[in-house]
Structures are given as structure tokens and as C-alpha cells.
Design a protein around this motif. Structure first.
Motif, short mmCIF file in Angstrom:
data_model
loop_
_atom_site.label_atom_id
_atom_site.label_comp_id
_atom_site.label_asym_id
_atom_site.label_seq_id
_atom_site.Cartn_x
_atom_site.Cartn_y
_atom_site.Cartn_z
N SER A 248 -12.55 -3.49 13.06
CA SER A 248 -11.34 -3.65 12.95
C SER A 248 -10.82 -5.07 12.28
N ASP B 195 -8.41 -5.18 9.36
CA ASP B 195 -7.20 -5.97 9.35
C ASP B 195 -6.90 -7.08 8.26
N LYS C 292 0.34 -3.88 9.97
CA LYS C 292 -0.28 -4.38 11.29
C LYS C 292 -0.30 -3.46 12.28
N THR D 211 -3.23 -1.36 11.83
CA THR D 211 -4.53 -2.13 12.34
C THR D 211 -4.70 -2.04 13.78
#
Length: 456
Positions: free
Chosen positions: A92, A96, A305, A308
């Protein structure tokens, strides 16, 4: 007016104003962070009534606010939970980085800032604000939610990545060679590794040494230790926020619980000062010329975001509602973005205003997306699902309404297709593949297994 008198008058006015703003925000159900920032803009440099006497105190208070926010966040989790989170969340973290650093790098190159400016703006758009997000989750009572460890995992990976990014950026800005940059990087990584080792291997000993039945002594020791470690970490090119977070991780048990109760009021006070100081240090006149590119960049990175958070939560087996909450919570940018822009402004002066406008937009939008992303997404999904069901019902009604032609009714005995002799019969000895077995949905977990947000 005497300097001390002016300081007391300004400081008292600021704190009283923060209290009034906080009460107003609570009444309308809004996080007070955007209002704190707007108040700082109104009374900062170029604002309606600049505050000069309390500027130095406010700057120090802002640093303490970030340190306390991350310390209290670290107290919520143990060192083993941190390591588990890092092991499970590193994909992750990679997603990101790709999703959120790329828009900044592309924008820097398109604006003609060159490689150094592109790397700096990539960092500005990449890193979420741990301070703002910690405050938002606390205000909304989400520290016990199932998606919270996922959010913290992403934030911790970002904060630890700063231990690599900041020394490299500093070396690029200074034109230092590969050797100088490598030494700074090794020092930063060694510091983080040493503190993590102490937290993992000797956390109980640290907690025992810090423990005290006297609340006053416990407060002084924990606060002093945290500020000391944060200062040393900053001196060694590691973020002070990372140092404070690792101190919180190292403390556990009754010590962590007692420190949390004692430090929560201090955290709330100095966190408010941090957000006001951020607004105070921004000149409103610099924002309008760069507002359009900053707004476009903000819109793009809001969605990256959210993507993400969705991806990270999905990997952790969290339901759709928790995924949307995680994505919306990660939107805010803040202290790290300003630090990065401050480092780069000497080499590329144009990065200062656009970074300030960008961060101001997202630090105001961040608390709003944290609250409204999940309700809006759920509502849209419900509307789309309702339209889909309506279409299915209409189609079924149309089919039932069409009369069958006379003489064309199918004969159930003669029209049934015969089984093909070329198809092999299923063998009863073949094991069923694990991928073909139905898997339990994480959305159907019971409260005993899923915690307070089992349905999310």
C-alpha cells in the motif's frame, strides 16, 4: 506596550478565540481545523490584524503540537502491531507513492522547475499530514474503527519514508555529491532502526523506568523524554514526528494509559496552536495568483489519496464503507509538505506560494472528505443499485407481458438438449480447488471477530 504584556494579551486572545471557534465547530458538527487555519490567515502576515509579539511562542507551540499529536497516536498501538502493520502495508505504501508523488512530479516538470523542483513538488503532493489526520480521527471518535490501523500503517510508512526522502532532497538542493547524500541517508536510517529496536526489544523496560504512581512525575518524564527524542531525531535528519511516534510505540500497558489521560488536554491545546501557526505563517496575498494550478493539483490528488485508502483497506479485508472512510481521511496534507517546500524555496522560489495554496486547500478539504466521502459514496451506490434493480424489474415485466406465439410452445421432453458425449464426466476423486470454494465476506463478520465496525 511592554513586550511581556503584549505577549500575554495576544496569547490570551488567541487561546480564547480558539475556544470560541472550537465550540462553534462542535455545534455545527464540523472539525475545528479549517476554522483554525482561516483564523490564522486572518491574523497572520498580510492579514487583518497581524500578531507579532506572540509569533515566536506560537512557532514553538506548533512544534510541540505536532510532537504531542504523534505521541498520542503512538500510544494507541504496540511495537508488535507497528511491525505487523509495516509488513502487511508495504504494498500500500508503494501504491501511495506512485499515485500521489507522480502528479506533483509531472506538475513540477510542466511548470519548468527542472528535476529538483519536480522532486520537491512530488514530496509535497505525496505525504499526508499525520498531525491533521490524527486530530480528525480523534475528533470523530474513529480511533477504534477497523480501518484505523490501515490508515496508521500508510501514515507510518510515509513518515519513515521521510527519513530517506528528506536527506536525499537536501543533498540534491545543496548540490552535494553521492557520498555526502549517502552518509546523511545512512545516519537517518540508522537512527530509525535503533529507536525501533529499542521499542521492540526493550519496550517493557522503558515503560517500567518511566512508570510512576505520581501523575505529575509521569507527565514530566513522558513529556520530557518525547521532546528529547524528537529533538535528537530532528538533529539526525529524521522527522521529529517520527521520533515522537516511536516513543509512544515504546510505552505500553498502564504507563501508556496513564500518559494518554494526562497528555490529551495538552495535545488538544498545542494542536490548535499548530494549525493557527500554519495560517499565521502564510501571506494571503501570495495565494490568488497560484490558486488555479494549486486547485487543479489538489483535485487530482484528492482522488489519488482516496484510491490509496481504498486499496490499502481492501487488502486488509475491510468492507466498502470502511474503505471510503480510510480514503477520505488520508486526503489532508500539512506539516511535511510545508517542511519540504521550505527546504526547496531557496533553489526554486516559485514552489513556496503554490505549495502553501495547495496545502491550505487540502488541509481545509481533508476534514470534510474524512466526514463526507463514505456517506456520499454509500448514497451514490444505493441510487445506482436502485436504478439497476428498477431496470431489471422493468425488463422482467416486459418479458412476462409478451404473449407466446400459438404452436411455438416448447416441448419440455423433446426440446431438452441431450448431453454431449464429448464432454468428460466430472470425477468424484478430483479435489475442489480452493479458489472455487465460496469465501466468507468480510462485511459479514460478527462483532466478536470484527470489532465495533463489523459491517464496515
Amino acid at each position: 506596550m511592554h513586550d511581556t504584556t503584549a505577549l500575554l494579551v495576544e496569547l490570551g486572545s488567541v487561546i480564547l478565540g480558539l475556544g470560541i471557534i472550537g465550540r462553534f465547530a462542535g455545534r455545527i458538527g464540523l472539525s475545528p481545523i479549517p476554522l483554525y487555519l482561516l483564523a490564522g490567515l486572518a491574523f497572520g502576515e498580510g492579514g487583518l490584524l497581524p500578531l507579532g509579539a506572540s509569533e515566536e511562542f506560537t512557532a514553538i507551540g506548533a512544534e510541540i503540537g505536532v510532537i504531542l499529536l504523534l505521541l498520542l497516536l503512538g500510544l494507541e498501538y504496540s511495537a508488535s502491531e507497528l511491525v505487523t502493520s509495516l509488513k502487511t502495508q508495504y504494498p500500500s505504501g508503494a501504491v501511495d507513492f506512485v499515485l500521489n508523488a507522480t502528479p506533483g512530479a509531472i506538475a513540477g516538470l510542466m511548470l519548468g522547475w527542472g528535476p529538483v523542483g519536480a522532486v520537491a513538488l512530488a514530496g509535497v503532493t505525496w505525504i499526508s499530514s499525520s498531525g491533521v489526520i490524527a486530530k480528525v480521527m480523534t475528533d470523530m471518535g474513529r480511533l477504534g474503527n477497523r480501518e484505523t490501523p490501515v490508515i496508521l500503517g500508510v501514515l507510518v510508512i510515509e513518515d519513515l519514508a521521510m527519513a530517506v526522502y528528506l536527506p536525499l532532497l537536501t543533498a540534491m538542493l545543496a548540490g552535494v555529491g553521492l557520498a555526502g547524500g549517502s552518509i546523511a541517508l545512512l545516519i537517518a536510517l540508522g537512527t530509525v532502526g535503533f529507536v525501533l529496536y529499542l521499542a521492540l526489544r526493550h519496550g517493557r523496560l522503558i515503560s517500567r523506568a518511566v512508570s510512576s504512581d505520581n501523575p505529575e512525575m509521569l507527565l514530566l518524564v513522558v513529556l520530557g523524554l518525547t521532546v528529547l527524542v524528537a529533538g535528537v531525531a530532528q538533529q539526525l535528519q529524521v522527522s521529529a514526528a517520527v521520533g515522537a511516534f516511536l516513543v509512544g510505540i515504546a510505552l505500553s500497558g498502564e504507563v501508556a494509559e496513564g500518559a494518554r489521560k494526562l497528555l490529551t488536554p495538552l495535545r488538544d491545546l498545542f494542536a490548535a496552536v499548530f494549525f493557527v501557526f500554519f495560517g499565521l505563517s502564510t501571506n494571503p496575498a501570495e495565494i490568488p495568483p497560484v490558486l488555479l494550478p494549486a486547485a487543479l493539483l489538489a483535485v487530482v490528488t484528492v482522488f489519488t489519496k482516496i484510491g490509496t485508502g481504498w486499496y490499502a483497506s481492501r487488502r486488509a479485508g475491510i468492507g466498502p464503507r470502511g474503505r471510503w472512510r480510510a480514503g477520505g481521511t488520508l486526503v489532508a496534507r500539512g506539516e511535511f509538505s510545508i517542511v519540504i517546500a521550505g527546504l526547496a524555496v531557496a533553489t526554486e522560489p516559485r514552489i513556496g506560494p503554490i505549495a502553501t495554496a495547495y496545502v491550505l486547500i487540502l488541509v481545509i478539504v481533508g476534514p470534510l472528505t474524512a466526514r463526507w466521502t463514505e456517506p456520499v459514496a454509500s448514497k451514490l451506490q444505493a441510487v445506482l443499485a436502485g436504478k439497476g434493480k428498477g431496470a431489471e424489474k422493468a425488463t422482467a415485466a416486459e418479458v412476462m407481458a409478451v404473449p407466446a406465439p400459438v404452436g411455438d410452445e416448447p416441448n419440455p421432453s423433446h426440446d431438452k438438449p441431450a448431453p454431449s458425449h464429448d464432454e468428460p464426466a466430472p470425477s468424484h476423486d478430483e479435489p475442489v480447488s480452493a479458489r472455487d470454494k465460496p469465501r466468507p465476506s468480510h462485511d459479514d463478520l460478527t462483532p466478536e471477530h470484527a470489532g465495533r465496525d463489523a459491517a464496515d
